[in-house]
Design an enzyme around this catalytic site. Structure first.
Site, mmCIF file in Angstrom:
data_model
loop_
_atom_site.group_PDB
_atom_site.id
_atom_site.type_symbol
_atom_site.label_atom_id
_atom_site.label_comp_id
_atom_site.label_asym_id
_atom_site.label_seq_id
_atom_site.Cartn_x
_atom_site.Cartn_y
_atom_site.Cartn_z
ATOM 1 N N CYS A 106 6.710 1.092 -2.339
ATOM 2 C CA CYS A 106 7.029 0.936 -0.918
ATOM 3 C C CYS A 106 8.525 0.789 -0.664
ATOM 4 C CB CYS A 106 6.235 -0.220 -0.321
ATOM 5 S SG CYS A 106 6.712 -1.870 -0.917
ATOM 6 N N HIS A 142 5.784 -6.036 1.250
ATOM 7 C CA HIS A 142 5.532 -4.635 1.578
ATOM 8 C C HIS A 142 6.443 -4.209 2.717
ATOM 9 C CE1 HIS A 142 3.179 -0.948 1.324
ATOM 10 N NE2 HIS A 142 3.206 -0.895 2.650
ATOM 11 N N HIS A 193 4.657 4.855 4.976
ATOM 12 C CA HIS A 193 4.822 3.918 3.860
ATOM 13 C C HIS A 193 4.106 4.436 2.625
ATOM 14 C CE1 HIS A 193 0.828 1.457 4.129
ATOM 15 N NE2 HIS A 193 0.645 2.646 4.648
#
Length: 360
Positions: free
Chosen positions: A275, A323, A335
């Site tokens: 990520c 994240h 993402h």
């Protein structure tokens, strides 16, 4: 098995041997009970697909936390390695200067020796421990002004080299510590991912496919969908919102081009990403350097509220800031979710929102 037979009642006065046998029998029976050897244990209840999904998502989130710690340790290890190389190059340069200075002293000493003198500089050249000899009071007293200046340069260069060696030792210790941390976090990540894969094998292909779609897909799932995203990889909809400036636009365009790329922990592109690696690569393509980890990236720009989000903003999730995604408008982001899902478009409300940063 004999260990399951109920031992006959015996008095405690039956002797030490009987007492030991009884204790061993009871202990073995306890082991059999806890390990299921007695055959009466119950199998663990079979998880439903939704329970599997919840557990897998939890494992992925835990793995991502460890991944970001791994990324941070790797960044610091790389910096330590670079610093060690720099110190080594500088030490080599200083050593050359020292050798030249000592050669100059040696030439003076040799000339004086030919003239019948035995200058202390010659002793310096012949000494096994020149720094120790330089500290001797006799040398300082007998050396002339010219030699004293040269000797002081040698002493200073020796001291500088020793300082460089000390700094290199500190960096080496730091590197070894980071490498230990890397190995530990790698074991954590691979263990969590292996457990997630094991759970997924309990599902049918149809259930796994449904689970993958539930991991955050929004119209673009997998490499087979990239052909439908247009020449520059951008889906016709959703997320078609004006980008505030050229650099943010370049970052969003890069992320769109990477739709369908696989998630690989620790990867920063160009063909696979985790990520934070994705958003770092996206802004690197726009000429902006971002830190490697999510918890560093959130401090890399100006914090913005959720209601003020613009395309190109970095959006962060979970209380540990584990994240990150790249906001593209309409409540959506691009993402890199997890190993079960490629880079994709997803709503930002699918995970606990933790904050946002505007880089440009």
């Amino acid at each position: 098995m004999a260990v399951h037979r109920k031992p006959r009642q015996r008095s405690l006065g039956g002797g030490p041997a009987r007492t030991v046998r009884t204790a061993v029998t009871i202990a073995l029976a306890g082991v059999a009970t806890t390990t299921g050897l007695e055959g009466t244990g119950h199998a663990a209840p079979r998880l439903t697909p939704e329970q599997v999904r919840a557990k897998v998502e939890q494992l992925y989130q835990q793995a991502e936390v460890a991944t970001e710690k791994y990324n941070g340790a790797k960044e610091k290890a790389d910096a330590a390695e670079k610093r060690i190389r720099t110190l080594g190059d500088e030490a080599a340069r200083r050593q050359q200067n020292l050798n030249a200075a000592r050669d100059a002293l040696g030439s003076v000493a040799a000339a004086q020796y030919r003239d019948g003198g035995f200058d202390p500089a010659l002793r310096l050249m012949l000494s096994d421990d020149p720094e120790r000899y330089l500290d001797g009071a006799e040398f300082t007293e007998r050396a002339g002004v010219r030699q004293t200046a040269a000797v002081n340069r040698v002493r200073r260069q020796l001291r500088e080299i020793e300082q460089l060696r000390g700094a290199a030792h500190v960096q080496l210790t730091s590197l070894q510590s980071r490498q230990t941390e890397l190995r530990r976090q790698k074991r954590t990540v691979t263990g969590k991912l292996a457990e997630a894969r094991r759970l997924l094998t309990r599902l049918s292909p149809e259930q796994r496919a449904a689970l993958g779609e539930g991991e955050g897909g929004y119209g673009v799932t997998g490499r087979t969908s990239r052909a439908a995203t247009g020449a520059r990889g951008a889906p016709a909809a959703p997320g078609a919102v004006a980008v505030p400036n050229s650099r943010a636009a370049a970052a969003v365009a890069y992320a769109r081009q990477k739709l369908g790329s696989p998630y690989v922990w620790g990867a920063t592109g160009p063909d696979s990403f985790d990520c934070s690696g994705l958003v770092q690569a996206a802004y690197r393509s726009a000429g902006i350097s971002l830190p490697r980890t999510t918890y560093a990236q959130i401090g890399a720009g100006r914090r913005v509220s959720r209601s003020a989000l613009l395309p190109g903003d970095l959006v962060f999730f979970y209380s540990g800031i584990s994240h990150v995604g790249l906001y593209i408008g309409d409540g959506l982001m691009i993402h890199a979710p997890n190993p079960s899902a490629p880079v994709r478009v997803a709503p930002i409300d699918q995970m606990p929102f933790a904050g946002a940063t505007r880089v440009v």
